[in-house]
Design a protein around this motif. Structure first.
Motif, PDB file in Angstrom:
ATOM      1  N   PHE A  52     -41.584 -26.363 -54.562  1.00 35.60           N
ATOM      2  CA  PHE A  52     -40.904 -27.034 -55.664  1.00 35.60           C
ATOM      3  C   PHE A  52     -41.604 -28.345 -56.044  1.00 35.60           C
ATOM      4  O   PHE A  52     -41.630 -28.705 -57.226  1.00 35.60           O
ATOM      5  N   LEU A  53     -42.193 -29.033 -55.066  1.00 33.19           N
ATOM      6  CA  LEU A  53     -42.928 -30.251 -55.381  1.00 33.19           C
ATOM      7  C   LEU A  53     -44.149 -29.938 -56.238  1.00 33.19           C
ATOM      8  O   LEU A  53     -44.407 -30.600 -57.254  1.00 33.19           O
ATOM      9  N   ALA A  54     -44.903 -28.911 -55.854  1.00 33.45           N
ATOM     10  CA  ALA A  54     -46.087 -28.534 -56.622  1.00 33.45           C
ATOM     11  C   ALA A  54     -45.707 -28.085 -58.031  1.00 33.45           C
ATOM     12  O   ALA A  54     -46.372 -28.433 -59.008  1.00 33.45           O
ATOM     13  N   ASP A  59     -45.273 -29.226 -63.827  1.00 32.59           N
ATOM     14  CA  ASP A  59     -44.393 -29.369 -64.979  1.00 32.59           C
ATOM     15  C   ASP A  59     -44.581 -30.726 -65.646  1.00 32.59           C
ATOM     16  O   ASP A  59     -44.711 -30.825 -66.873  1.00 32.59           O
ATOM     17  N   ALA A  60     -44.625 -31.790 -64.827  1.00 30.45           N
ATOM     18  CA  ALA A  60     -44.775 -33.135 -65.391  1.00 30.45           C
ATOM     19  C   ALA A  60     -46.130 -33.301 -66.078  1.00 30.45           C
ATOM     20  O   ALA A  60     -46.226 -33.879 -67.164  1.00 30.45           O
ATOM     21  N   LEU A 120     -41.351 -19.861 -61.387  1.00 33.80           N
ATOM     22  CA  LEU A 120     -41.096 -21.295 -61.536  1.00 33.80           C
ATOM     23  C   LEU A 120     -42.032 -21.924 -62.562  1.00 33.80           C
ATOM     24  O   LEU A 120     -41.597 -22.703 -63.422  1.00 33.80           O
ATOM     25  N   LEU A 121     -43.315 -21.617 -62.470  1.00 33.27           N
ATOM     26  CA  LEU A 121     -44.287 -22.193 -63.394  1.00 33.27           C
ATOM     27  C   LEU A 121     -43.987 -21.789 -64.833  1.00 33.27           C
ATOM     28  O   LEU A 121     -44.048 -22.608 -65.758  1.00 33.27           O
ATOM     29  N   THR A 125     -42.473 -24.479 -67.623  1.00 31.07           N
ATOM     30  CA  THR A 125     -43.290 -24.730 -68.814  1.00 31.07           C
ATOM     31  C   THR A 125     -42.505 -24.454 -70.095  1.00 31.07           C
ATOM     32  O   THR A 125     -42.508 -25.265 -71.035  1.00 31.07           O
ATOM     33  N   VAL A 126     -41.810 -23.334 -70.129  1.00 32.59           N
ATOM     34  CA  VAL A 126     -41.052 -22.970 -71.333  1.00 32.59           C
ATOM     35  C   VAL A 126     -39.867 -23.919 -71.521  1.00 32.59           C
ATOM     36  O   VAL A 126     -39.552 -24.337 -72.649  1.00 32.59           O
TER      37      VAL A 126
END
Length: 425
Positions: A52-54, A59-60, A120-121, A125-126
């Motif tokens: 989740f950190l990665a 995301d940021a 997650l990615l 992103t969306v």
């Protein structure tokens, strides 16, 4: 329907509706899913933490690029952005469904980790793309301080409702009901946005997109961002530590935790009309400053709380929630005014909002990354009963945020209210 001089309540609500499902997504991604994967699929906490950190860092880092994409899409002559929002909404539904219900073929081992990471990615992103597009839409409507405050308040109020629904539905009705509720809310949000007031067309060449670093070349933006970051970290620290404080400092029953959080968010939502009323009479910067000062005056009393003070903590949650309504509604409205004042309205909103969202997420990461090691260094560990360690918990949970918020209030006054400061936005 292009932007009017003033926005009615139904027009603002039509625009703001999409904020509900977007906030609905945010809570599961950050809070519910780690617990869900640990309990349902047996994934270790260390693996989940790294994953989740990665994903959050990815995301940021993509937000500034998504901001440029937003400007490109908005600046196309006579072209609608609704098809892009509709396509992104469909992908978002598929991403959340994949996160909540991995297929049997990938439901264990390394295949499950790869599946979760991919979902997650995509979902992050969306989700960020829709957030920036929604914010840019509101910023491009323009208007005076009251209208800009109304636009942001409509979006944030819908978001608070989404947070409360996302908090309650999984525990009451389960994750299938949560997914169905999200799909319905997202459909309503898309429909509301299709009826909402459209930003005025600008007829720019779509290649005229601001460079990635363009916002940082503007001194007023750097100043406002400094205020936003100081204030944001001050708010993120209690959000990171609140459960530790409830469990170990005031030792409230476990079942009371959702009530404290619900009271906080409910009071934040109910405070929006008050802050908008204040904007109408004293302006955005003075109103935000008033909210900061109220938050400090209320939250500083948390330092005096100890075991058995749950009732007093509930009052602090209520008044702190009321104060945080200003933090939710007014910074975005000030940013929209700043963009207009710099002559970039209807042109480069996405570039500014990309960095704005990047710092919003960085605030959360900084709060966790700084305060959790600090507490451990000061001798606090979850479940401890040592008096000195619990006092350190109180100081970090309440004292440090009040100090940071005081610095934010000073910077807001210095840059936007003091004599010879820039004209209020």
């Amino acid at each position: 329907m292009s932007a009017p001089a003033k926005l009615t309540l139904p027009q603002a609500a039509s625009y703001g509706t999409l904020g509900l499902p977007l906030a609905f997504i945010a809570l599961p991604l950050y809070i519910l899913l780690p617990n869900y994967y640990a309990n349902e699929f047996g994934i270790s906490l260390s693996v989940l933490g790294l994953l989740f950190l990665a994903s959050r860092l990815f995301d940021a880092l993509t937000d500034p690029l998504l901001g440029r994409l937003s400007d490109f899409l908005f600046n196309r002559p006579n072209a609608s952005i609704m098809p892009f929002i509709g396509l992104a909404s469909i992908v978002l539904i598929l991403g959340l469904a994949g996160l909540l219900f991995p297929p049997a073929m990938v439901a264990s081992g390394s295949r499950l980790i790869i599946w979760i990471t991919t979902c997650l990615l995509i979902t992050y992103t969306v989700y960020s793309f829709l957030m920036i597009m929604h914010q840019a839409w509101g910023a491009r409507l323009g208007g005076d301080a009251v209208m800009r405050g109304k636009i942001v308040a409509a979006r944030e109020s819908a978001g608070l409702i989404g947070v409360m629904l996302a908090s309650a539905i999984p525990g009451w009705l389960g994750y299938p009901a949560m997914l169905i509720s999200f799909m319905i809310c997202l459909g309503l949000g898309f429909f509301g946005l299709s009826l909402a007031t459209k930003p005025a067309p600008n007829h720019l060449n779509p290649t005229q997109v601001a460079s990635l670093w363009h916002p940082f070349r503007q001194a007023p933006f750097r100043r406002l961002l400094l205020v936003f970051v100081l204030n944001g970290i001050a708010s993120a620290i209690p959000a990171t530590l609140v459960l530790f404080f409830i469990q170990d400092r005031i030792r409230a029953p476990l079942a009371s935790e959702p009530w404290f959080l619900g009271l906080y968010f409910l009071c934040a939502a109910l405070s929006m009309p008050f802050w908008l009323y204040l904007v109408r009479h004293i302006g955005l910067a003075k109103t935000w400053l008033s909210g900061m000062l109220l938050s400090i005056l209320v939250f500083i009393w948390t330092l005096s709380l100890g075991e058995g003070d749950a009732i007093y903590f509930a009052f602090i949650c209520a008044f702190s929630g009321f104060a945080v309504g200003a933090d939710l509604a007014l910074p975005g409205a000030m940013l929209a005014g700043l963009i207009r004042a710099l002559g970039h309205g209807g042109k480069h909103e996405g570039a500014y909002l990309g960095w704005w969202n990047f710092m919003t997420k960085a605030n959360l990461a900084l709060a966790a990354g700084l305060t959790l090691p600090l507490l451990e260094w000061l001798g606090y560990t979850p479940g401890i009963r040592d008096t000195q360690a619990l006092q350190m918990l109180s100081l970090v949970y309440a004292g440090l945020p009040c100090l940071l918020k005081s610095l934010a209030a000073w910077a807001l006054y210095r840059f936007f209210q003091a004599p010879h400061s820039p004209q209020e936005l």
